[in-house]
Write a protein that holds these residues in place. Structure first.
Motif, PDB file in Angstrom:
ATOM      1  N   GLY A 294     -16.241 -16.151   2.892  1.00  0.00           N
ATOM      2  CA  GLY A 294     -17.608 -15.997   3.383  1.00  0.00           C
ATOM      3  C   GLY A 294     -18.348 -17.329   3.424  1.00  0.00           C
ATOM      4  O   GLY A 294     -17.817 -18.387   3.076  1.00  0.00           O
ATOM      5  N   ALA A 295     -19.572 -17.254   3.844  1.00  0.00           N
ATOM      6  CA  ALA A 295     -20.391 -18.475   3.929  1.00  0.00           C
ATOM      7  C   ALA A 295     -20.774 -18.931   2.535  1.00  0.00           C
ATOM      8  O   ALA A 295     -21.160 -18.121   1.679  1.00  0.00           O
ATOM      9  N   PRO A 296     -20.680 -20.261   2.260  1.00  0.00           N
ATOM     10  CA  PRO A 296     -21.016 -20.760   0.912  1.00  0.00           C
ATOM     11  C   PRO A 296     -22.461 -20.426   0.540  1.00  0.00           C
ATOM     12  O   PRO A 296     -23.384 -20.561   1.339  1.00  0.00           O
ATOM     13  N   SER A 297     -22.621 -19.968  -0.693  1.00  0.00           N
ATOM     14  CA  SER A 297     -23.949 -19.671  -1.230  1.00  0.00           C
ATOM     15  C   SER A 297     -23.905 -19.819  -2.739  1.00  0.00           C
ATOM     16  O   SER A 297     -22.837 -20.043  -3.320  1.00  0.00           O
ATOM     17  N   SER A 298     -25.036 -19.674  -3.372  1.00  0.00           N
ATOM     18  CA  SER A 298     -25.095 -19.785  -4.834  1.00  0.00           C
ATOM     19  C   SER A 298     -24.811 -18.461  -5.522  1.00  0.00           C
ATOM     20  O   SER A 298     -24.877 -18.384  -6.746  1.00  0.00           O
ATOM     21  N   LYS A 299     -24.518 -17.441  -4.725  1.00  0.00           N
ATOM     22  CA  LYS A 299     -24.256 -16.114  -5.290  1.00  0.00           C
ATOM     23  C   LYS A 299     -22.812 -15.723  -4.981  1.00  0.00           C
ATOM     24  O   LYS A 299     -22.320 -15.946  -3.884  1.00  0.00           O
ATOM     25  N   LEU A 300     -22.160 -15.127  -5.995  1.00  0.00           N
ATOM     26  CA  LEU A 300     -20.790 -14.643  -5.844  1.00  0.00           C
ATOM     27  C   LEU A 300     -20.774 -13.125  -5.885  1.00  0.00           C
ATOM     28  O   LEU A 300     -21.465 -12.502  -6.703  1.00  0.00           O
ATOM     29  N   TYR A 301     -19.989 -12.548  -4.998  1.00  0.00           N
ATOM     30  CA  TYR A 301     -19.796 -11.100  -4.962  1.00  0.00           C
ATOM     31  C   TYR A 301     -18.394 -10.813  -5.494  1.00  0.00           C
ATOM     32  O   TYR A 301     -17.401 -11.357  -5.009  1.00  0.00           O
ATOM     33  N   ILE A 302     -18.292  -9.950  -6.511  1.00  0.00           N
ATOM     34  CA  ILE A 302     -17.024  -9.677  -7.197  1.00  0.00           C
ATOM     35  C   ILE A 302     -16.717  -8.188  -7.075  1.00  0.00           C
ATOM     36  O   ILE A 302     -17.573  -7.342  -7.325  1.00  0.00           O
ATOM     37  N   LYS A 303     -15.466  -7.895  -6.700  1.00  0.00           N
ATOM     38  CA  LYS A 303     -15.013  -6.502  -6.623  1.00  0.00           C
ATOM     39  C   LYS A 303     -13.617  -6.379  -7.223  1.00  0.00           C
ATOM     40  O   LYS A 303     -13.039  -7.360  -7.687  1.00  0.00           O
ATOM     41  N   ASN A 304     -13.087  -5.142  -7.175  1.00  0.00           N
ATOM     42  CA  ASN A 304     -11.782  -4.838  -7.775  1.00  0.00           C
ATOM     43  C   ASN A 304     -11.795  -5.045  -9.288  1.00  0.00           C
ATOM     44  O   ASN A 304     -10.802  -5.469  -9.883  1.00  0.00           O
ATOM     45  N   LEU A 305     -12.902  -4.739  -9.926  1.00  0.00           N
ATOM     46  CA  LEU A 305     -13.034  -4.858 -11.379  1.00  0.00           C
ATOM     47  C   LEU A 305     -12.496  -3.599 -12.050  1.00  0.00           C
ATOM     48  O   LEU A 305     -12.605  -2.496 -11.515  1.00  0.00           O
ATOM     49  N   ASP A 306     -11.963  -3.778 -13.231  1.00  0.00           N
ATOM     50  CA  ASP A 306     -11.466  -2.652 -13.997  1.00  0.00           C
ATOM     51  C   ASP A 306     -12.638  -1.902 -14.634  1.00  0.00           C
ATOM     52  O   ASP A 306     -13.706  -2.482 -14.892  1.00  0.00           O
ATOM     53  N   LYS A 307     -12.441  -0.607 -14.901  1.00  0.00           N
ATOM     54  CA  LYS A 307     -13.504   0.197 -15.497  1.00  0.00           C
ATOM     55  C   LYS A 307     -13.903  -0.305 -16.875  1.00  0.00           C
ATOM     56  O   LYS A 307     -15.031  -0.084 -17.328  1.00  0.00           O
ATOM     57  N   GLN A 308     -12.966  -0.971 -17.576  1.00  0.00           N
ATOM     58  CA  GLN A 308     -13.270  -1.461 -18.924  1.00  0.00           C
ATOM     59  C   GLN A 308     -14.089  -2.747 -18.914  1.00  0.00           C
ATOM     60  O   GLN A 308     -14.558  -3.190 -19.956  1.00  0.00           O
ATOM     61  N   THR A 309     -14.285  -3.342 -17.752  1.00  0.00           N
ATOM     62  CA  THR A 309     -15.016  -4.609 -17.668  1.00  0.00           C
ATOM     63  C   THR A 309     -16.498  -4.377 -17.993  1.00  0.00           C
ATOM     64  O   THR A 309     -17.135  -3.458 -17.472  1.00  0.00           O
ATOM     65  N   THR A 310     -17.032  -5.222 -18.864  1.00  0.00           N
ATOM     66  CA  THR A 310     -18.456  -5.146 -19.245  1.00  0.00           C
ATOM     67  C   THR A 310     -19.188  -6.365 -18.689  1.00  0.00           C
ATOM     68  O   THR A 310     -18.574  -7.362 -18.273  1.00  0.00           O
ATOM     69  N   GLN A 311     -20.493  -6.251 -18.716  1.00  0.00           N
ATOM     70  CA  GLN A 311     -21.320  -7.366 -18.228  1.00  0.00           C
ATOM     71  C   GLN A 311     -21.135  -8.587 -19.104  1.00  0.00           C
ATOM     72  O   GLN A 311     -21.126  -9.720 -18.617  1.00  0.00           O
ATOM     73  N   GLN A 312     -20.905  -8.367 -20.396  1.00  0.00           N
ATOM     74  CA  GLN A 312     -20.723  -9.508 -21.302  1.00  0.00           C
ATOM     75  C   GLN A 312     -19.418 -10.233 -20.999  1.00  0.00           C
ATOM     76  O   GLN A 312     -19.338 -11.462 -21.131  1.00  0.00           O
ATOM     77  N   ASP A 313     -18.407  -9.477 -20.554  1.00  0.00           N
ATOM     78  CA  ASP A 313     -17.144 -10.121 -20.175  1.00  0.00           C
ATOM     79  C   ASP A 313     -17.371 -11.099 -19.026  1.00  0.00           C
ATOM     80  O   ASP A 313     -16.843 -12.223 -19.028  1.00  0.00           O
ATOM     81  N   LEU A 314     -18.168 -10.694 -18.033  1.00  0.00           N
ATOM     82  CA  LEU A 314     -18.433 -11.561 -16.892  1.00  0.00           C
ATOM     83  C   LEU A 314     -19.317 -12.738 -17.277  1.00  0.00           C
ATOM     84  O   LEU A 314     -19.117 -13.856 -16.791  1.00  0.00           O
ATOM     85  N   VAL A 315     -20.272 -12.498 -18.174  1.00  0.00           N
ATOM     86  CA  VAL A 315     -21.135 -13.600 -18.633  1.00  0.00           C
ATOM     87  C   VAL A 315     -20.307 -14.645 -19.356  1.00  0.00           C
ATOM     88  O   VAL A 315     -20.462 -15.863 -19.145  1.00  0.00           O
ATOM     89  N   ASP A 316     -19.409 -14.196 -20.231  1.00  0.00           N
ATOM     90  CA  ASP A 316     -18.563 -15.138 -20.974  1.00  0.00           C
ATOM     91  C   ASP A 316     -17.666 -15.929 -20.028  1.00  0.00           C
ATOM     92  O   ASP A 316     -17.407 -17.116 -20.247  1.00  0.00           O
ATOM     93  N   LEU A 317     -17.202 -15.288 -18.966  1.00  0.00           N
ATOM     94  CA  LEU A 317     -16.285 -15.953 -18.036  1.00  0.00           C
ATOM     95  C   LEU A 317     -17.014 -16.999 -17.199  1.00  0.00           C
ATOM     96  O   LEU A 317     -16.591 -18.158 -17.127  1.00  0.00           O
ATOM     97  N   PHE A 318     -18.134 -16.621 -16.566  1.00  0.00           N
ATOM     98  CA  PHE A 318     -18.790 -17.521 -15.630  1.00  0.00           C
ATOM     99  C   PHE A 318     -19.704 -18.535 -16.311  1.00  0.00           C
ATOM    100  O   PHE A 318     -20.135 -19.500 -15.679  1.00  0.00           O
ATOM    101  N   SER A 319     -19.987 -18.346 -17.616  1.00  0.00           N
ATOM    102  CA  SER A 319     -20.760 -19.348 -18.346  1.00  0.00           C
ATOM    103  C   SER A 319     -19.974 -20.628 -18.544  1.00  0.00           C
ATOM    104  O   SER A 319     -20.547 -21.679 -18.865  1.00  0.00           O
ATOM    105  N   VAL A 320     -18.658 -20.551 -18.347  1.00  0.00           N
ATOM    106  CA  VAL A 320     -17.825 -21.751 -18.456  1.00  0.00           C
ATOM    107  C   VAL A 320     -18.148 -22.725 -17.322  1.00  0.00           C
ATOM    108  O   VAL A 320     -18.003 -23.947 -17.480  1.00  0.00           O
ATOM    109  N   PHE A 321     -18.645 -22.213 -16.184  1.00  0.00           N
ATOM    110  CA  PHE A 321     -18.922 -23.061 -15.029  1.00  0.00           C
ATOM    111  C   PHE A 321     -20.402 -23.478 -14.946  1.00  0.00           C
ATOM    112  O   PHE A 321     -20.719 -24.467 -14.300  1.00  0.00           O
ATOM    113  N   SER A 322     -21.259 -22.726 -15.591  1.00  0.00           N
ATOM    114  CA  SER A 322     -22.686 -23.082 -15.578  1.00  0.00           C
ATOM    115  C   SER A 322     -23.394 -22.305 -16.684  1.00  0.00           C
ATOM    116  O   SER A 322     -23.149 -21.104 -16.871  1.00  0.00           O
ATOM    117  N   LYS A 323     -24.284 -23.004 -17.384  1.00  0.00           N
ATOM    118  CA  LYS A 323     -25.059 -22.329 -18.418  1.00  0.00           C
ATOM    119  C   LYS A 323     -26.168 -21.486 -17.799  1.00  0.00           C
ATOM    120  O   LYS A 323     -26.605 -20.486 -18.375  1.00  0.00           O
TER     121      LYS A 323
END
Length: 387
Positions: A294-323
């Protein structure tokens, strides 16, 4: 009694495998050097044999050896006795046989006693036959057809070597051995060598085919990965000089883009990138079949997530690239299992996309794309740039 008088010994209780075998009946007692061997056929004397010897001394030597015969616990013990002298054979000496003792020793394993060939065969004698030809095979076939006993012996031999029975339809694909192997002087050589060579050739061909298939799959995967990399847009640069450099179509510009991406990756980000599935595997999954960044932007759209995935899991993952990152995980409705991650600028979002697309979380690879920025965020950013 003259020492040259024929002496007879009786051997009793011989096992049935000797008395019923024509070959053993003829050869078993030859080492004891008798001049005559007579097996009893009556039911009362089954297992009895009379051995005539040319003189008393030869009989005594044979008697000592015969007494030591023992066929084991499963057979009755063999007994050896001297027979009573036969009046009709008292004057039957070795001379009546017209053979000397040496001749009798040689006659035990003679080439052909009926023809007067009393000497033993040459132990070094070997037989050499020509390779089979259509004429030879045809003559053998005629011989088998005209001699019933020969036909029976051929079937016995095939059965002994565990060969398949020849009673079915003719095998048209069968080939003579001389067409499958090199010329050999000994026709009776081990046929297993030919089978081993054929097996080795088959295995070699299969291995070569597998290697070609693996190389073809790797080449296809590399081509797909190349196409995916070409589709990825360049990371926006902050200065005008970097923008013009990124817009160039030369090979040097493509290599420089890769260098810029790799230099900015930390060890922790590199570890996340290594846990991503390769592009060749992702393209086979339903969520990635028509994948586009897609066109570059500051927002990422994520799909195909497992039902066990929590918001904290995503925060921990993407905080590695930006606080400065915000995560919005959808847990209800038709957008369930999808999420939006917003960064402060496009460069951080682009780096996060390259390092997390295909990242396996809870045994399921994430599909990461650029999301569409809202109108408000675009206007705010335009205001900031104008200021």
């Amino acid at each position: 009694m003259s020492n040259e008088t024929v002496t007879t010994i009786i051997v009793k209780h011989l096992p049935s495998f000797i008395t019923t075998s024509t070959e053993l009946r003829e050869k078993y007692f030859k080492p004891y050097k008798p001049i005559d061997v007579r097996f009893m056929q009556s039911q009362a004397m089954i297992g009895f044999v009379f051995l005539d010897f040319p003189n008393r001394s030869t009989a005594e030597q044979a008697f000592d050896m015969l007494e030591k015969i023992n066929f084991g616990l499963y057979y009755k013990q063999v007994t050896v006795e001297y027979a009573k002298p036969d009046p009709n054979r008292q004057h039957h000496t070795i001379h009546s046989q017209q053979f000397t003792i040496e001749q009798q020793e040689q006659a035990a394993d003679s080439v052909s006693a009926p023809h007067g060939l009393l000497y033993p065969p040459n132990p070094h004698l070997t037989y050499y036959y020509p390779d089979p030809t259509p004429d030879i095979l045809t003559n053998i076939t005629h011989a088998i057809a005209t001699v019933p006993r020969f036909y029976t012996q051929v079937l016995h031999l095939m059965n002994k070597y565990n060969m398949p029975p020849p009673f079915g339809s003719a095998e048209k694909e069968a080939k003579p051995s001389f067409l499958k192997r090199k010329h050999d002087q000994l026709l009776a050589s081990d046929e297993s060598e030919l089978e081993d060579e054929q097996d080795d050739e088959t295995k070699t061909v299969k291995l070569q085919q597998e290697k070609v298939m693996q190389a073809r799959l790797l080449r296809m995967a590399a081509e797909k990965q190349k196409l995916a990399l070409h589709k990825q847009p360049a990371i926006a640069a902050s200065s005008s000089s970097s923008l013009s450099f990124a817009a160039s179509k030369s090979t040097a510009s493509n290599s420089s883009k890769k260098i810029k991406i790799n230099i900015g990756i930390t060890t922790e980000q590199q570890a996340i990138r290594q846990q991503c599935r390769p592009s060749s595997e992702l393209l086979n999954l339903p969520a990635f079949k028509q994948y586009e960044e897609g066109a570059p932007s500051s927002k990422l759209y994520i799909k195909n997530l497992d039902k066990q995935t929590t918001q904290q899991d995503l925060v921990d993952l993407f905080s590695v690239f930006s606080k400065d990152v915000s995560v919005n995980l959808m847990t209800k409705g038709r957008l369930r299992g999808q999420a939006f991650v917003t960064f402060a600028d496009k460069s951080k979002a682009s780096l996060a996309l390259q390092c997390t697309n295909g990242y396996v979380m809870h045994d399921r690879p994430m599909c990461v794309q650029f999301g569409k920025e809202t109108v408000d965020s675009s206007a705010t950013k335009a205001t900031e740039e104008a200021a």
